[in-house]
Design an enzyme around this catalytic site. Structure first.
Site, PDB file in Angstrom:
ATOM      1  CG  HIS A 282      -1.902   1.158   1.207  1.00 17.25           C
ATOM      2  ND1 HIS A 282      -3.239   0.980   0.890  1.00 17.25           N
ATOM      3  CD2 HIS A 282      -1.751   2.486   1.437  1.00 17.25           C
ATOM      4  CE1 HIS A 282      -3.859   2.154   0.937  1.00 17.25           C
ATOM      5  NE2 HIS A 282      -2.964   3.077   1.271  1.00 17.25           N
ATOM      6  CB  CYS A 283       2.552   3.336  -2.135  1.00 13.78           C
ATOM      7  SG  CYS A 283       1.973   2.858  -3.771  1.00 13.78           S
ATOM      8  CB  VAL A 284      -0.357   6.957  -3.852  1.00 14.28           C
ATOM      9  CG1 VAL A 284       0.876   7.781  -3.618  1.00 14.28           C
ATOM     10  CG2 VAL A 284      -0.181   6.096  -5.095  1.00 14.28           C
TER      11      VAL A 284
END
Length: 426
Positions: A282-284
């Site tokens: 999970h990033c942006v």
């Protein structure tokens, strides 16, 4: 006798809100003009700060919650709430870049501190397991601001032709399209318990036993010989090896929050609050089975567009020099504020591009070994993976079917149902 119908108590209708009014987090009507009134938490924090007393973390959280609740813009039928995490990039990024363009030493200090501040903010939000739009806002605003500086400071110098500008603009639009696709559903698992009441412990144990019985029958269910079917069969065998002889492992696959048994390689994203098929990280946004290809495509287009824009800018402000030489030696660049700002933006783009290139390299390696980033981190914690090239490559060996098969399986993600629906599993 006919049953007497009880009259429903009529609830008082709420008065419509004007464009500057809203209902705050306490359920009370408030006004945008009163955003600075009744700030007890802020007053207490300022008093402790002025008297050199430590401010409690709970006070800081209350201040942040109050500011985020009162930061609103007038809108039809009530003021709309603005996510406070999108504000810092819009304000601080132009300020920092303009300050860094004043002098070479200021540029070194500012451009060094920006990644540190971003990592600190990431650690803070990741530890608190909060959703934030900070990094998405930073990325989108960085793209827009770099393009704005390019149009205002680089194009007027006459070294960039219409074709080159059109190619750069097309690259920017392709990045936005890929990001839009990557922000879509990553492969969320639907919650079968959302239609019913919460399951009891005996029902959960029954579901786990059924799942264990199903996993025992996985290896013999697929008899097709195609490449996709062999990959599916291998994944099911991996799930069978994990769950057939170990009821504790089956319990690990049960998600108490989503009330379902996760299929192989699925995981619960604690930031999104839902299980995702073949979750990578999970990033942006949450990267899973359905949007992993779009995420890789967005990285690739960004790297190509960024390198092209950096080359055009350096060719304009540092003429008759190679790109690598101009990046480290460009005499007279700080004598003109326009060229100094362009040079500072180039170095900012280089830092962002280098970090994205590292992420892209790790993704390519993981795809080649058919392993997700979450599986890599889990293997490192449990010391079950095989580390190569000083830990750059981590091979779990569980789903690795060879370079070509791994890439073929990745290229077909999301095109057909690889796993049975969660409702059928439960």
């Amino acid at each position: 006798m006919k049953p007497v119908k009880k009259k429903k108590t009529e609830e008082p209708e709420l008065e419509p809100l004007c464009c500057c009014e809203y209902i705050d987090r306490n359920g009370e009507k408030n006004h945008v003009a009163a955003c600075l009134c009744d700030c007890q938490d802020l007053d207490e924090g300022c008093d402790r700060w002025l008297t050199c007393k430590p401010v409690q973390p709970e006070t800081c959280e209350k201040i942040t919650d109050t500011i985020s609740d009162r930061l609103r813009i007038p809108w039809l039928r009530g003021a709309r709430k603005v996510n406070i995490s999108i504000v810092p990039p819009l304000v601080l990024l132009p300020v920092f870049l303009h300050v860094a363009s004043w002098h070479f030493l200021l540029g070194v200090v500012v451009l060094t501190s920006l990644p540190v501040l971003a990592l600190w903010y990431y650690y803070l939000t990741h530890r608190r397991k909060e959703q934030t739009l900070f990094f998405l806002s930073l990325g989108l605003f960085s793209l827009g601001y770099m393009y704005y500086v390019f149009l205002q400071e680089v194009v007027p110098k006459g070294r960039v032709g219409p074709t080159q500008l059109a190619v750069l603009t097309c690259g920017l639009f392709l990045i936005l399209l890929a990001l839009y696709r990557a922000k879509k559903n990553p492969g969320y698992l639907s919650n079968p318990a959302s239609h019913d009441k919460s399951l009891s412990s005996s029902q959960i144990e029954c579901l786990l036993k059924k799942e264990q019985e199903k996993t025992k029958g996985f290896p013999g269910t697929d008899t097709l010989g195609g490449l996709n079917n062999r990959s599916l069969k291998d994944d099911m065998k991996g799930s069978s090896r994990m769950g057939a002889g170990s009821p504790a492992k089956v319990k690990e696959d049960w998600c108490a929050k989503c009330q379902l048994v996760r299929p192989a390689r699925a995981w619960h994203c604690r930031i999104c609050g839902i299980c995702v098929r073949r979750m990578d990280h999970h990033c942006v946004c949450c990267v899973g089975e359905s949007n992993h290809q779009a995420f890789i495509l967005a990285l690739l287009i960004f790297l190509l567009t960024s390198v092209y824009g950096i080359a055009l800018t350096l060719d304009t402000i540092c003429r008759d020099r190679s790109i690598f030489t101009a990046l480290f030696y460009c005499p007279g660049v700080y004598t003109n504020y326009s060229s100094a700002l362009s040079f500072t933006c180039v170095w900012y783009s280089v830092i962002i591009t280098a970090s994205m290139a590292y992420i892209f390299l790790i993704q390519l390696i993981n795809i080649s070994y058919n392993v997700t980033e979450r599986e890599v981190q889990q293997a490192l914690r449990q010391k079950t993976g095989r580390r190569l090239l000083c830990g750059l490559i981590v091979d779990t060996g569980q789903y690795n079917r060879g370079f070509l098969r791994n890439w073929h399986q990745f290229s077909t993600l999301g095109t057909h149902a690889v796993h049975a629906p969660a409702e059928h599993i439960v």
